[in-house]
Design a protein around this motif. Structure first.
Motif, PDB file in Angstrom:
ATOM      1  N   GLU B  12       6.796 -43.736   5.419  1.00 25.69           N
ATOM      2  CA  GLU B  12       7.519 -44.532   4.415  1.00 25.69           C
ATOM      3  C   GLU B  12       6.578 -45.330   3.527  1.00 25.69           C
ATOM      4  N   GLU B  13       5.496 -45.866   4.136  1.00 24.20           N
ATOM      5  CA  GLU B  13       4.524 -46.633   3.337  1.00 24.20           C
ATOM      6  C   GLU B  13       3.804 -45.728   2.336  1.00 24.20           C
ATOM      7  N   ARG B  16       5.811 -44.821  -0.720  1.00 29.49           N
ATOM      8  CA  ARG B  16       6.007 -45.842  -1.765  1.00 29.49           C
ATOM      9  C   ARG B  16       4.889 -45.830  -2.795  1.00 29.49           C
TER      10      ARG B  16
END
Lengths: 203, 198
Positions: B12-13, B16
């Protein structure tokens, strides 16, 4: 699109009128060929013109429907950009004419000569955005402010004539500002959101 | 199906970050599982260091490790010529050419009416203050040759020419090694408009 290696180079820039060949993709179409019809270079090169052109493109983008042909909207946008490319003395006046006519093309035609509620022939001196135009004394809200006849006259010219008529319009700046504010409010009301580019248009 | 715990957090990081889609994020996260712990720690440390130590130069707004960036501190740079760019990465691109010996001013973006970005959101007031306070004689406008960059250059030229400065715009035209036949009309037209004597 903007990578130096792109084979389309500067053809696919905002304001460019292009002839495209598209391959139908699953969600978005893929541009396979692009030919430039007009780049409207003067609009790109001048900040005041660019701000007006941006407002034209932004408004058209909000009103155009995906996968729906809209020839009148397209032709009006072309007329607007062509008129700006002639470097008019008052580009904001061209923009106001474009926006008011765009509202009409999109189905929100402002009624100026007859009452927007009952159709009673005018002229009427009260203009209500929510009603879609001028209102007769019977239909006008009791607290509505009457519109200056000079502003009504200018609105009529904005809606009726070709955009090139607005190029060097000699109107009183006060009347021009009042009409511009009304046009902006009218379009904002029907779009449901303000046009961001309008904030940078020089009046 | 989502992965569990730290692996999913890492995906998820990465997802981004600009230009990283879900699949790339997953590939990067699994690559992290295969590298040495020391390599992973070095990467994590580099990210922390860049956030803690790097700031904007108080004079030109380029990235810097001190109050002023390396270029502004260099006494050999010509203080009378300022090159105006949109982002710090543009400074690096121009520095690689070794053609410019003046100083820079980083605007932090470009005017974009459609996106609602106006002159007040950029470091234009700071540029005007610099021109007034420093011994600047020429400004080179090196914003990108797109709609936003042209609008910014046009706005700045009008604003700064009235202050009696020489204002120039970087040339645009054909890339070296390019082919006329494949050049688009706008670029080729500009190349002709900007032709020079030999």
């Amino acid at each position: 699109m903007r990578r130096p290696g792109s084979r389309f180079g500067g053809r696919l820039e905002p304001f460019s009128h292009v002839d495209l060949q598209l391959y139908a993709g699953r969600s978005l179409d893929i541009v396979t060929q692009a030919e430039l019809v007009t780049s409207f270079a003067p609009v790109r090169a001048d900040f005041a013109l660019s701000a007006c052109g941006s407002a034209m493109v932004e408004a058209a983008d909000h009103l155009a429907q995906e996968d729906e042909r809209s020839n009148r909207l397209f032709l009006l946008l072309l007329e607007g950009l062509r008129t700006l490319a002639l470097s008019p003395a008052t580009p904001s006046a061209v923009l106001d004419g474009y926006l008011f006519r765009l509202a009409s093309v999109a189905g929100y035609h402002p009624h100026l000569d007859a009452c927007a509620a009952c159709g009673a022939p005018g002229p009427h001196d009260v203009f209500t955005i929510a009603a879609g135009g001028a209102l007769c004394p019977d239909d006008a809200p009791f607290d509505a402010h009457p519109l200056d006849p000079a502003v009504t006259g200018l609105l009529r010219r904005l809606l009726g004539g070709p955009l090139s008529d607005q190029r060097d319009a000699p109107e009183d700046p006060r009347v021009r500002r009042a009409a511009a504010a009304l046009v902006a409010s009218y379009l904002t009301y029907h779009l449901g959101r303000p046009l961001r580019a309008l904030e940078l248009v020089e009046r | 199906m989502a992965f569990e715990g730290p692996v999913q957090d890492l995906i998820e990081e990465f997802g981004r970050l600009p230009g990283i889609g879900p699949k790339s994020a997953q590939r990067l996260a699994f690559h992290m599982l295969t590298i040495d712990t020391e390599d992973a720690r070095r990467l994590a440390n580099a990210i922390v260091q860049v956030k803690e130590r790097v700031r904007f130069c108080v004079r030109c707004f380029n990235v810097a490790e001190q109050q002023e960036c390396r270029i502004c501190r260099d006494p050999r740079r010509d203080p009378t010529v300022l090159c105006v760019v949109e982002e710090p990465r543009d400074v690096m691109a121009i520095e690689k050419t070794a053609e410019f010996r003046g100083r820079y001013h980083v605007l932090g973006g470009a005017i974009s009416p459609i996106d609602g970005v106006g002159p007040d959101q950029l470091r234009i007031k700071e540029l005007v203050a610099r021109v007034g306070a420093e011994d600047v004689a020429e400004l080179v406008l090196a914003t990108n040759p797109n709609i936003e960059g042209e609008a910014t250059a046009s706005y700045l030229a009008r604003l700064l020419k009235s202050m009696g400065l020489r204002v120039s715009r970087i040339a645009s035209g054909l890339p070296v090694g390019g082919d006329l036949e494949y050049a688009d009309e706008v670029t080729l037209g500009r190349a002709f408009a900007g032709r020079r004597d030999l």
